[in-house]
Design a protein around this motif. Sequence first.
Motif, short mmCIF file in Angstrom:
data_model
loop_
_atom_site.label_atom_id
_atom_site.label_comp_id
_atom_site.label_asym_id
_atom_site.label_seq_id
_atom_site.Cartn_x
_atom_site.Cartn_y
_atom_site.Cartn_z
N ILE A 85 10.01 -46.39 -50.55
CA ILE A 85 9.67 -45.52 -49.43
C ILE A 85 10.70 -45.77 -48.34
O ILE A 85 10.88 -46.91 -47.91
N SER A 86 11.40 -44.71 -47.94
CA SER A 86 12.41 -44.85 -46.89
C SER A 86 12.29 -43.65 -45.96
O SER A 86 11.53 -42.71 -46.23
N SER A 87 13.07 -43.67 -44.89
CA SER A 87 13.00 -42.55 -43.93
C SER A 87 13.44 -41.24 -44.60
O SER A 87 13.11 -40.17 -44.12
N GLU A 88 14.17 -41.35 -45.72
CA GLU A 88 14.61 -40.13 -46.42
C GLU A 88 13.61 -39.64 -47.47
O GLU A 88 13.85 -38.62 -48.12
N SER A 89 12.53 -40.35 -47.70
CA SER A 89 11.57 -39.94 -48.73
C SER A 89 11.01 -38.55 -48.42
O SER A 89 10.76 -38.22 -47.26
N PRO A 90 10.82 -37.75 -49.49
CA PRO A 90 10.23 -36.43 -49.25
C PRO A 90 8.75 -36.54 -48.89
O PRO A 90 8.07 -37.44 -49.38
N ILE A 91 8.29 -35.67 -48.03
CA ILE A 91 6.85 -35.57 -47.82
C ILE A 91 6.43 -34.10 -47.93
O ILE A 91 7.25 -33.21 -47.73
N PHE A 92 5.19 -33.90 -48.26
CA PHE A 92 4.69 -32.58 -48.60
C PHE A 92 5.09 -31.53 -47.56
O PHE A 92 4.87 -31.71 -46.36
N ASP A 93 5.69 -30.46 -48.07
CA ASP A 93 5.98 -29.28 -47.26
C ASP A 93 6.94 -29.50 -46.10
O ASP A 93 6.96 -28.71 -45.16
N SER A 94 7.75 -30.57 -46.15
CA SER A 94 8.66 -30.82 -45.03
C SER A 94 10.11 -30.78 -45.51
O SER A 94 10.44 -31.22 -46.61
N LYS A 95 10.98 -30.26 -44.64
CA LYS A 95 12.42 -30.25 -44.94
C LYS A 95 13.04 -31.57 -44.53
O LYS A 95 14.07 -31.98 -45.05
N LYS A 96 12.41 -32.22 -43.54
CA LYS A 96 13.06 -33.36 -42.89
C LYS A 96 12.70 -34.71 -43.49
O LYS A 96 13.27 -35.73 -43.12
N GLY A 97 11.70 -34.71 -44.37
CA GLY A 97 11.32 -35.98 -44.98
C GLY A 97 10.50 -36.84 -44.05
O GLY A 97 10.07 -36.41 -42.97
N LEU A 98 10.32 -38.09 -44.46
CA LEU A 98 9.41 -38.99 -43.76
C LEU A 98 9.90 -39.36 -42.35
O LEU A 98 9.12 -39.41 -41.41
N GLY A 99 11.18 -39.63 -42.22
CA GLY A 99 11.70 -40.03 -40.91
C GLY A 99 11.31 -41.47 -40.58
O GLY A 99 10.86 -42.23 -41.46
N HIS A 100 11.48 -41.83 -39.29
CA HIS A 100 11.27 -43.19 -38.85
C HIS A 100 9.80 -43.58 -39.05
O HIS A 100 8.92 -42.93 -38.51
N PHE A 101 9.54 -44.59 -39.84
CA PHE A 101 8.13 -44.92 -40.11
C PHE A 101 7.81 -46.40 -39.91
O PHE A 101 6.67 -46.82 -40.02
N ILE A 102 8.83 -47.20 -39.58
CA ILE A 102 8.57 -48.64 -39.41
C ILE A 102 9.38 -49.14 -38.22
O ILE A 102 10.53 -48.73 -38.04
N TRP A 103 8.75 -49.94 -37.38
CA TRP A 103 9.44 -50.43 -36.20
C TRP A 103 8.95 -51.83 -35.84
O TRP A 103 7.81 -52.20 -36.13
N LEU A 104 9.87 -52.58 -35.22
CA LEU A 104 9.54 -53.95 -34.82
C LEU A 104 8.60 -53.92 -33.61
O LEU A 104 8.84 -53.18 -32.66
N VAL A 105 7.55 -54.70 -33.65
CA VAL A 105 6.70 -54.84 -32.46
C VAL A 105 6.93 -56.18 -31.78
O VAL A 105 6.61 -56.36 -30.60
#
Length: 244
Positions: A39-59
């Motif tokens: 799973i990366s920011s480039e992974s496809p997601i349902f019905d999207s052209k842009k993919g997953l995007g930024h999904f993990i960040w340091l807290v």
Amino acid sequence: MNNNKSLLQFCGRVLLTVSIVSGATLDGNGKIFDITHKISSESPIFDSKKGLGHFIWLVSSIKNGSKENASKFELGTHTGTLVDAPSHYSQQYYEEGFDVTTLSLQTLNGKTGFISPALVVDAPRNHNITAEVMKSLNIPRGVHRVLFKTLNTDRRLMHKTEFASDFTGFTKDGAQWLVDNTDIKLVGKSDAAPTHRILLKSREIVPVEGLNLEGIEPGKYAVYCLSLRLVGADGVPTRCILTA
Ligand SMILES: *[C@@H]1O[C@H](CO)[C@@H](O)[C@H](O)[C@H]1NC(C)=O
Ligand SMILES: *[C@@H]1O[C@H](CO)[C@@H](O)[C@H](O)[C@H]1NC(C)=O
Ligand SMILES: *[C@@H]1O[C@H](CO)[C@@H](O)[C@H](O)[C@H]1NC(C)=O
């Protein structure tokens, strides 16, 4: 003399049997195929052209003076390689609590101690999985777990950020044929909504989606899928492996 000989033969058979059985366990010949997509920011997601995007960040971060790096992530429950729960397509099952924690470990992993083989089958590339196709695959009764390798694998759809709506999957009659004429409980595949409803209705069939079957030859394997026990989730990213 005769007795010794048959004892030897008997021991030989026992050894042979033991080695066949152990050859079929997880660490048998050591060959493990990872059939889970990263799973990366480039992974496809349902019905999207842009993919997953930024999904993990340091807290908290070492760079900012913390003792440790620790992150948070945010993912849809149907991201990457995943399993669906009965609550995914049924309000009633949702209200009754049939979330991912209720899925059968037996179905996802086979019987303890022995392999309950899973089949990887090559589905025809020029059709969706219709009743006709299901019939032609001749999957014997008693086979509980089947992973369908389709055109999606050849097209490397899970490696493309833009979601492809023309993916190959079960048609309604194909899904219904599977329910009515096979003993399949674990269905490795990817397809659209109406067939999910058919497969999930009995609450016995677990759809596994977005498997990475690149380079996996059709045949008999042991399959293991382990999901996080997220209470309330209608699906969850899942790690799946095959052993030869
Ligand atoms: C670290 O500090 C910078 C500067 O104050 C801030 O912009 C950033 O969000 C901080 N990152 C984390 C993970 O705390
Ligand atoms: C910890 O986070 C910093 C950013 O604050 C990063 O540069 C560093 O590589 C991280 N360390 C580890 C072990 O992930
Ligand atoms: C499968 O069905 C989809 C529509 O759901 C269609 O776009 C696609 O072309 C079909 N694929 C094949 C191989 O027939």
